[in-house]
Design an enzyme around this catalytic site. Structure first.
Site, PDB file in Angstrom:
ATOM      1  N   ASN A 286       4.527  11.086   9.221  1.00  0.00           N
ATOM      2  CA  ASN A 286       4.752  10.215   8.078  1.00  0.00           C
ATOM      3  C   ASN A 286       4.078   8.897   8.451  1.00  0.00           C
ATOM      4  O   ASN A 286       4.666   8.081   9.164  1.00  0.00           O
ATOM      5  CB  ASN A 286       6.238  10.015   7.801  1.00  0.00           C
ATOM      6  CG  ASN A 286       6.451   9.141   6.563  1.00  0.00           C
ATOM      7  OD1 ASN A 286       5.503   8.520   6.065  1.00  0.00           O
ATOM      8  ND2 ASN A 286       7.676   9.093   6.072  1.00  0.00           N
TER       9      ASN A 286
ATOM     10  N   GLU B  74       1.712  16.406   6.642  1.00  0.00           N
ATOM     11  CA  GLU B  74       1.984  15.018   6.236  1.00  0.00           C
ATOM     12  C   GLU B  74       3.281  14.994   5.423  1.00  0.00           C
ATOM     13  O   GLU B  74       3.456  15.814   4.515  1.00  0.00           O
ATOM     14  CB  GLU B  74       0.796  14.540   5.385  1.00  0.00           C
ATOM     15  CG  GLU B  74       0.941  13.157   4.791  1.00  0.00           C
ATOM     16  CD  GLU B  74      -0.271  12.813   3.893  1.00  0.00           C
ATOM     17  OE1 GLU B  74      -1.276  13.573   3.876  1.00  0.00           O
ATOM     18  OE2 GLU B  74      -0.179  11.788   3.189  1.00  0.00           O
TER      19      GLU B  74
ATOM     20  N   ASP C 197      -9.252   9.665  11.378  1.00  0.00           N
ATOM     21  CA  ASP C 197     -10.250  10.053  12.386  1.00  0.00           C
ATOM     22  C   ASP C 197      -9.587  10.667  13.611  1.00  0.00           C
ATOM     23  O   ASP C 197     -10.088  11.649  14.167  1.00  0.00           O
ATOM     24  CB  ASP C 197     -11.096   8.841  12.804  1.00  0.00           C
ATOM     25  CG  ASP C 197     -12.120   8.446  11.752  1.00  0.00           C
ATOM     26  OD1 ASP C 197     -12.290   9.193  10.765  1.00  0.00           O
ATOM     27  OD2 ASP C 197     -12.744   7.375  11.914  1.00  0.00           O
TER      28      ASP C 197
ATOM     29  N   ARG D 254       5.010   6.619  -7.758  1.00  0.00           N
ATOM     30  CA  ARG D 254       5.219   5.204  -7.460  1.00  0.00           C
ATOM     31  C   ARG D 254       3.964   4.390  -7.826  1.00  0.00           C
ATOM     32  O   ARG D 254       3.141   4.844  -8.606  1.00  0.00           O
ATOM     33  CB  ARG D 254       5.611   5.062  -5.989  1.00  0.00           C
ATOM     34  CG  ARG D 254       6.929   5.814  -5.684  1.00  0.00           C
ATOM     35  CD  ARG D 254       7.355   5.642  -4.252  1.00  0.00           C
ATOM     36  NE  ARG D 254       7.644   4.234  -3.950  1.00  0.00           N
ATOM     37  CZ  ARG D 254       7.827   3.770  -2.712  1.00  0.00           C
ATOM     38  NH1 ARG D 254       7.749   4.597  -1.664  1.00  0.00           N
ATOM     39  NH2 ARG D 254       8.085   2.495  -2.509  1.00  0.00           N
TER      40      ARG D 254
ATOM     41  N   ARG E 220      16.570   0.163   4.663  1.00  0.00           N
ATOM     42  CA  ARG E 220      15.370  -0.212   3.918  1.00  0.00           C
ATOM     43  C   ARG E 220      15.357   0.480   2.550  1.00  0.00           C
ATOM     44  O   ARG E 220      15.266   1.709   2.476  1.00  0.00           O
ATOM     45  CB  ARG E 220      14.152   0.261   4.719  1.00  0.00           C
ATOM     46  CG  ARG E 220      12.849   0.089   4.007  1.00  0.00           C
ATOM     47  CD  ARG E 220      11.755   0.883   4.690  1.00  0.00           C
ATOM     48  NE  ARG E 220      10.486   0.619   4.044  1.00  0.00           N
ATOM     49  CZ  ARG E 220       9.431   1.396   4.142  1.00  0.00           C
ATOM     50  NH1 ARG E 220       9.478   2.495   4.872  1.00  0.00           N
ATOM     51  NH2 ARG E 220       8.319   1.089   3.526  1.00  0.00           N
TER      52      ARG E 220
ATOM     53  N   PRO F  19       4.950   2.512  10.269  1.00  0.00           N
ATOM     54  CA  PRO F  19       5.639   1.228  10.173  1.00  0.00           C
ATOM     55  C   PRO F  19       6.803   1.204   9.184  1.00  0.00           C
ATOM     56  O   PRO F  19       6.739   1.831   8.123  1.00  0.00           O
ATOM     57  CB  PRO F  19       4.540   0.263   9.729  1.00  0.00           C
ATOM     58  CG  PRO F  19       3.463   1.117   9.176  1.00  0.00           C
ATOM     59  CD  PRO F  19       3.534   2.413   9.920  1.00  0.00           C
ATOM     60  N   ASN F  20       7.822   0.484   9.588  1.00  0.00           N
ATOM     61  CA  ASN F  20       9.030   0.222   8.794  1.00  0.00           C
ATOM     62  C   ASN F  20       9.984   1.411   8.709  1.00  0.00           C
ATOM     63  O   ASN F  20      11.091   1.276   8.191  1.00  0.00           O
ATOM     64  CB  ASN F  20       8.683  -0.291   7.376  1.00  0.00           C
ATOM     65  CG  ASN F  20       7.894  -1.583   7.431  1.00  0.00           C
ATOM     66  OD1 ASN F  20       8.356  -2.545   8.039  1.00  0.00           O
ATOM     67  ND2 ASN F  20       6.713  -1.606   6.853  1.00  0.00           N
TER      68      ASN F  20
ATOM     69  N   TYR G 115      14.520   5.412  -0.156  1.00  0.00           N
ATOM     70  CA  TYR G 115      14.370   6.195   1.076  1.00  0.00           C
ATOM     71  C   TYR G 115      15.662   6.842   1.565  1.00  0.00           C
ATOM     72  O   TYR G 115      15.635   7.589   2.547  1.00  0.00           O
ATOM     73  CB  TYR G 115      13.781   5.301   2.174  1.00  0.00           C
ATOM     74  CG  TYR G 115      12.402   4.784   1.830  1.00  0.00           C
ATOM     75  CD1 TYR G 115      11.318   5.661   1.748  1.00  0.00           C
ATOM     76  CD2 TYR G 115      12.182   3.437   1.566  1.00  0.00           C
ATOM     77  CE1 TYR G 115      10.053   5.203   1.407  1.00  0.00           C
ATOM     78  CE2 TYR G 115      10.917   2.965   1.234  1.00  0.00           C
ATOM     79  CZ  TYR G 115       9.865   3.852   1.157  1.00  0.00           C
ATOM     80  OH  TYR G 115       8.614   3.404   0.822  1.00  0.00           O
TER      81      TYR G 115
ATOM     82  N   HIS H 194       6.102  12.541   3.268  1.00  0.00           N
ATOM     83  CA  HIS H 194       6.568  11.287   2.661  1.00  0.00           C
ATOM     84  C   HIS H 194       7.954  11.515   2.096  1.00  0.00           C
ATOM     85  O   HIS H 194       8.178  12.509   1.382  1.00  0.00           O
ATOM     86  CB  HIS H 194       5.625  10.824   1.539  1.00  0.00           C
ATOM     87  CG  HIS H 194       4.250  10.575   2.051  1.00  0.00           C
ATOM     88  ND1 HIS H 194       3.942   9.478   2.815  1.00  0.00           N
ATOM     89  CD2 HIS H 194       3.129  11.329   1.983  1.00  0.00           C
ATOM     90  CE1 HIS H 194       2.678   9.556   3.179  1.00  0.00           C
ATOM     91  NE2 HIS H 194       2.159  10.673   2.690  1.00  0.00           N
ATOM     92  N   ILE H 195       8.844  10.611   2.415  1.00  0.00           N
ATOM     93  CA  ILE H 195      10.228  10.734   1.951  1.00  0.00           C
ATOM     94  C   ILE H 195      10.264  10.605   0.423  1.00  0.00           C
ATOM     95  O   ILE H 195      10.930  11.376  -0.263  1.00  0.00           O
ATOM     96  CB  ILE H 195      11.095   9.647   2.624  1.00  0.00           C
ATOM     97  CG1 ILE H 195      11.104   9.871   4.152  1.00  0.00           C
ATOM     98  CG2 ILE H 195      12.504   9.633   2.047  1.00  0.00           C
ATOM     99  CD1 ILE H 195      11.631   8.685   4.944  1.00  0.00           C
TER     100      ILE H 195
ATOM    101  N   ARG I  50      -0.205   3.700  -3.915  1.00  0.00           N
ATOM    102  CA  ARG I  50       0.368   4.725  -3.026  1.00  0.00           C
ATOM    103  C   ARG I  50      -0.143   6.131  -3.361  1.00  0.00           C
ATOM    104  O   ARG I  50       0.192   7.095  -2.687  1.00  0.00           O
ATOM    105  CB  ARG I  50       1.900   4.727  -3.125  1.00  0.00           C
ATOM    106  CG  ARG I  50       2.545   3.448  -2.641  1.00  0.00           C
ATOM    107  CD  ARG I  50       4.063   3.562  -2.641  1.00  0.00           C
ATOM    108  NE  ARG I  50       4.678   2.257  -2.664  1.00  0.00           N
ATOM    109  CZ  ARG I  50       4.919   1.509  -1.576  1.00  0.00           C
ATOM    110  NH1 ARG I  50       4.631   1.957  -0.381  1.00  0.00           N
ATOM    111  NH2 ARG I  50       5.466   0.314  -1.686  1.00  0.00           N
TER     112      ARG I  50
ATOM    113  N   ALA J 257       2.982   3.144   5.413  1.00  0.00           N
ATOM    114  CA  ALA J 257       1.969   2.371   4.675  1.00  0.00           C
ATOM    115  C   ALA J 257       0.547   2.667   5.153  1.00  0.00           C
ATOM    116  O   ALA J 257      -0.417   2.526   4.383  1.00  0.00           O
ATOM    117  CB  ALA J 257       2.273   0.889   4.787  1.00  0.00           C
TER     118      ALA J 257
HETATM  119  C1  DQA Z   1       6.366   6.563   2.702  1.00  0.00           C
HETATM  120  C2  DQA Z   1       5.619   6.131   1.433  1.00  0.00           C
HETATM  121  C3  DQA Z   1       4.649   4.986   1.724  1.00  0.00           C
HETATM  122  O1  DQA Z   1       3.972   4.601   0.535  1.00  0.00           O
HETATM  123  C4  DQA Z   1       5.417   3.784   2.250  1.00  0.00           C
HETATM  124  O2  DQA Z   1       4.512   2.745   2.596  1.00  0.00           O
HETATM  125  C5  DQA Z   1       6.307   4.112   3.389  1.00  0.00           C
HETATM  126  C6  DQA Z   1       7.041   5.379   3.385  1.00  0.00           C
HETATM  127  C7  DQA Z   1       7.446   7.612   2.412  1.00  0.00           C
HETATM  128  O3  DQA Z   1       7.942   8.203   3.372  1.00  0.00           O
HETATM  129  O4  DQA Z   1       7.825   7.817   1.251  1.00  0.00           O
HETATM  130  O5  DQA Z   1       6.531   3.296   4.277  1.00  0.00           O
HETATM  131  O6  DQA Z   1       5.428   7.155   3.600  1.00  0.00           O
END
Ligand code: DQA
Length: 145
Positions: free
Chosen positions: A75, A99, A88, A108, A19, A11-12, A24, A101-102, A112, A78
């Site tokens: 990624n 996995e 699962d 942070r 954003r 999401p997002n 990011y 994460h940007i 998180r 949230a």
């Molecule tokens: C994220 C880090 C998460 O905590 C956050 O909710 C995101 C992006 C990252 O790519 O840094 O939406 O996964």
């Protein structure tokens, strides 16, 4: 033989570029997809690049990857910090999972710092910006041999 890699974004992440760019960066998700596609071609990987704001859709894509994809880069955004359902689903996928994460989630807010997905991930890349996706593809290529 070309290996198929599913790249999933939670999401997002559709809002990348606008954003919180101080966290990011300025690249859009389309920019990230284009950079991934260029590297995938170099590494002889075939990409399926997806984004959803819905947990169930991400779970469905992970389930569908069984038998159709060789590896997953995810990624979970949230959902990283909340989703047992995504953990699962990944746990019944047989191939490598990386996995991404940007941002550096460990630098942070404390909520998180925990990732449900890390319990299944073979590797975790955080804090390398959108370049982390490219690092993940290189690691996948290395793991698939
Ligand atoms: C994220 C880090 C998460 O905590 C956050 O909710 C995101 C992006 C990252 O790519 O840094 O939406 O996964």
């Amino acid at each position: 033989m070309s290996r198929k890699i599913l790249v999933l974004n939670g999401p997002n992440l559709n809002l990348l570029g606008t954003r919180e760019p101080e966290i990011y960066g300025a690249e859009t998700l389309d920019d990230v997809e284009a950079a991934c596609a260029a590297l995938a071609a170099e590494l002889s990987l075939t990409l399926d690049f997806q984004q959803s704001n819905h947990e169930g859709q991400l779970v469905t894509w992970i389930q569908e990857a069984r038998g159709t994809a060789d590896a997953i880069v995810i990624n979970p955004a949230a959902y990283t910090h909340t989703s047992v359902a995504i953990l699962d689903a990944l746990s019944v996928f047989d191939g490598p999972v990386i996995e991404v994460h940007i941002s550096n989630i460990h630098r942070r807010e404390s909520f998180r710092h925990h990732s449900y997905v890390s319990a299944r991930a073979d590797g975790v890349i955080a804090g390398c910006g959108t370049h982390g996706y490219l690092l993940a593809l290189r690691q996948i290529a290395h793991m698939l041999g």
